[in-house]
Design an enzyme around this catalytic site. Structure first.
Site, PDB file in Angstrom:
ATOM      1  N   LYS A  83      44.783  46.831  37.258  1.00 40.66           N
ATOM      2  CA  LYS A  83      44.269  45.583  37.103  1.00 40.66           C
ATOM      3  C   LYS A  83      43.428  45.124  35.853  1.00 40.66           C
ATOM      4  O   LYS A  83      42.327  45.833  35.765  1.00 40.66           O
ATOM      5  CB  LYS A  83      43.687  45.161  38.462  1.00 40.66           C
ATOM      6  CG  LYS A  83      43.958  43.694  38.813  1.00 40.66           C
ATOM      7  CD  LYS A  83      43.275  43.622  40.391  1.00 40.66           C
ATOM      8  CE  LYS A  83      43.505  42.207  40.742  1.00 40.66           C
ATOM      9  NZ  LYS A  83      42.869  42.259  42.131  1.00 40.66           N
TER      10      LYS A  83
HETATM   11  O1  G3P Z   1      42.102  40.059  44.743  1.00 42.15           O
HETATM   12  C1  G3P Z   1      41.670  38.878  44.161  1.00 42.15           C
HETATM   13  C2  G3P Z   1      41.556  37.554  45.143  1.00 42.15           C
HETATM   14  O2  G3P Z   1      42.465  37.580  46.119  1.00 42.15           O
HETATM   15  C3  G3P Z   1      40.153  36.973  45.318  1.00 42.15           C
HETATM   16  O3  G3P Z   1      39.921  36.357  46.328  1.00 42.15           O
HETATM   17  O4  G3P Z   1      38.983  34.965  48.295  1.00 42.15           O
HETATM   18  O5  G3P Z   1      37.574  36.494  46.446  1.00 42.15           O
HETATM   19  O6  G3P Z   1      38.898  34.122  45.873  1.00 42.15           O
HETATM   20  P1  G3P Z   1      38.865  35.468  46.721  1.00 42.15           P
END
Ligand code: G3P
Length: 217
Positions: A83
């Protein structure tokens, strides 16, 4: 549509994989912090459970160092998907990591043009963060629809991986638009099965069944 689970919690991944709900896993530095584990060890444990792509994120911001970290992460297992952030250095790293045959997930995407650049860099996955866009008062799913149209217009192979999923509605909207993958926290994946009428209907069937006094088998 593929379901990835957005967590570095090995116990959760094992349980969900046992239910057949996990086609892959996404992690990020915040999720590694939350797991309390070492990135190499946690990623290895996840790769031992899941056959599909397991995203592990580089933390360098400069190309050469990103490539060094990517090589270390790639050694953990064949299904580690590297990533990288959506920056110029990240896109350059994406192109080179892909030319070695390794999957790349370009993360932190917030615009259609960023997604276009990631596709041109040969990304395996683009990760638009719908929840964080919603948080700003815009509609994250509009971005998914835009990316879908652009990728279809040019037959890009890059898969749209809807990330920062917060609700079951995000999952439904992503499926309606035709996104390739959603990555969702364990609780959201589990919530997909819930419906109050299912619970009510099942309770009524079981109550009537008890009144028959019968047993199957
Ligand atoms: O993996 C990255 C992403 O899904 C992060 O989610 O909830 O931290 O905005 P969030």
């Amino acid at each position: 549509m593929k379901f990835f689970v957005d967590t570095a919690d090995v116990k959760e991944i094992k349980e969900l994989a046992g239910l057949g709900l996990v086609d892959g896993v996404t992690t990020n530095p915040s999720l590694i912090l939350k797991s309390g584990g070492n990135i190499a060890e946690v990623t290895k444990q996840i790769c031992d459970i899941v056959d599909g792509p397991v995203s592990a994120e580089v933390v360098a911001t400069e190309y050469k160092e990103m490539m060094r970290e990517a090589k270390i992460l790639a050694k953990i297992a064949d299904n580690v998907c590297i990533k990288v952030p959506l920056t110029l250095d990240g896109l350059k790293a994406c192109r080179d990591i892909r030319s070695d045959g390794r999957d790349v997930n370009v993360t932190l995407c917030f615009s259609a043009n960023q997604a276009l650049l990631a596709a041109k860099a040969g990304a395996t996955f683009i990760s638009p963060f719908v929840g964080r866009i919603d948080d700003t008062g815009s509609d994250g799913m509009e971005l998914i629809a835009e990316i879908k149209q652009i990728y279809d217009n040019y037959d890009f192979d890059t898969e749209i991986l809807v990330a920062s999923v917060r609700t079951v509605n995000h999952v439904k909207q992503a499926a309606l638009i035709g996104a390739d993958v959603v990555t969702a926290p364990p609780a959201t994946l589990r919530a997909l099965v819930s419906h109050p009428l299912t619970d009510k209907g099942l309770a009524a069937f079981l109550a009537d069944w008890a009144k028959t006094g019968q047993k199957i088998g």
